[in-house]
Scaffold this active site. Sequence first.
Site, short mmCIF file in Angstrom:
data_model
loop_
_atom_site.label_atom_id
_atom_site.label_comp_id
_atom_site.label_asym_id
_atom_site.label_seq_id
_atom_site.Cartn_x
_atom_site.Cartn_y
_atom_site.Cartn_z
N HIS A 101 5.11 6.20 11.70
CA HIS A 101 4.62 6.28 10.16
C HIS A 101 4.11 7.32 9.72
O HIS A 101 2.05 7.31 9.63
CB HIS A 101 4.12 5.24 9.67
N ARG A 145 11.12 3.15 2.97
CA ARG A 145 11.24 2.46 4.75
C ARG A 145 12.46 1.24 4.81
O ARG A 145 12.71 0.98 4.51
CB ARG A 145 10.04 1.58 4.05
N ARG A 173 0.51 -1.08 -0.33
CA ARG A 173 -0.04 -0.14 -0.27
C ARG A 173 0.67 1.56 -0.37
O ARG A 173 0.82 1.85 -0.84
CB ARG A 173 -0.87 -0.37 1.65
N THR A 174 2.00 1.31 1.06
CA THR A 174 2.41 3.17 1.54
C THR A 174 3.64 2.37 -0.53
O THR A 174 3.44 3.96 -0.73
CB THR A 174 3.35 2.27 2.55
N LYS A 204 25.46 -7.15 -2.11
CA LYS A 204 26.52 -7.39 -1.24
C LYS A 204 26.66 -6.43 -0.73
O LYS A 204 28.20 -5.86 -0.82
CB LYS A 204 26.97 -5.96 -2.58
#
Lengths: 304, 148
Positions: free
Chosen positions: A134, A106, A56-57, A85
């Site tokens: 958030h 995020r 969603r975000t 890596k």
Amino acid sequence: MEFVKDLISIRDLEKKHIDLILKKSSQMEQALKTGKELNSLKGKVVATLFFEPSTRTRLSFQSAAMRLGAKVLSFEDVGASSIVKGETFSDTIRMVDGYSDLIVVRHSKEGSARYAAQLAEHPVINGGDGGNQHPTQTLLDLYTIKRAKRKIEGLNVTLLGDLKHARTMRSLLYGLAMYGASIELVAPKGLEMNREVIKEVKEKFNANVTEKSTIQLSNTDVLYLCRIQKERFSDQYEAEKVQKEFRITGETIKGAKEDMIILHPLPKVDEVAPEVDRSKHAYYYEQARMGIPVRMAIMDAMVV
Amino acid sequence: MPLVVEKIESGTVIDHIPAGMGLKVLEILKIDRNYGARVALMMNVPSKKIGKKDIVKVEGKTLDDKAVNKIALIAPNATLNIIKNSEVVEKKIVQLPKELRGVSKCPNPQCITNFEPIETLFKIENHAEMKFRCFFCEMAFEAKELLL
């Protein structure tokens, strides 16, 4: 600048900043409805860096950026990036800062977005940093509530579920308290809201916050739910018992106010019975749709 | 009978340390058996101000800001006497700093500062309760938690 340079935490915002986003979100929603073409981000590149899975975000940020005319850079699969890596978070941010005009990040570690904002010259938006914040979810929650109820002040809002681990709930409590809502917290034993956070909003905003262990909705205007995760319990029998006890069914909402709305950040699993999805109280699908205009408003305020 | 401790020629005397915290102060100053110069630690000395106190005298050591800030976390009312040529040349009262930079690790194991090479930063949240908030993960901690 009318808004903040980086959007990292709800704590960084004053009421005037949130008011600006609420107003802009409404304009964006209107523009989307009428099909008006917007181009305030034309020629800009927005990078969405999701080191943790999100549907969603991430998608709503990308959609919002495109709807404002921006191009979007993204890695969806950490496995396919240089992270595997061994590249450090800081190197990734510095590099992407050179490729884009705004970064949405995020990451599972708390404080990662704040750190990214320190490293990057371009604005940074926190798309969720572990269990901490958030902020764009909170802004969209506040917008959804204001849109449905025409006000936030004086509303009786019940926050229900795992209030200990849900970052959404922490930020939302802060935002609601700032606007003078009366807040009732209902959580299973052991999953209560952090005392420190309750104390903070009481001291800062003189907020009316009460704690309960059982669901009583007769006075509630807005019921905000979040998931109680089974993995939080060591005893699976106890987990199922609590999940059952805190499940919202047709029976639970009997006696609730006619115009009570139910919100949920989604994804939801089985904490809401199907008959509630079909009821007039269910407002979470509407809430999810608000992700686009609110995130458009945020990016517009930050880049323009 | 009063306890007599020889004067130091140059160095620092830290007075009004809450009783029992003197050893912790030595730890903060990184003083152990390998420290060559004279060190005196007096514990449970009667004090009019705080009942019982510890006193630390260290020869040949001046304290930088980081060390003073760390001492403030466990002894917020301690006094520092800077000694030169056996005379007190400066007297400072330790104060709880507004922010702590690089003084302590963040106790939150999920904080980004424990994974990336970042100088930690804590800002004072509540002076009376001696609470600090991590600038990065936003968790609040009591001063004593920051020294664990």
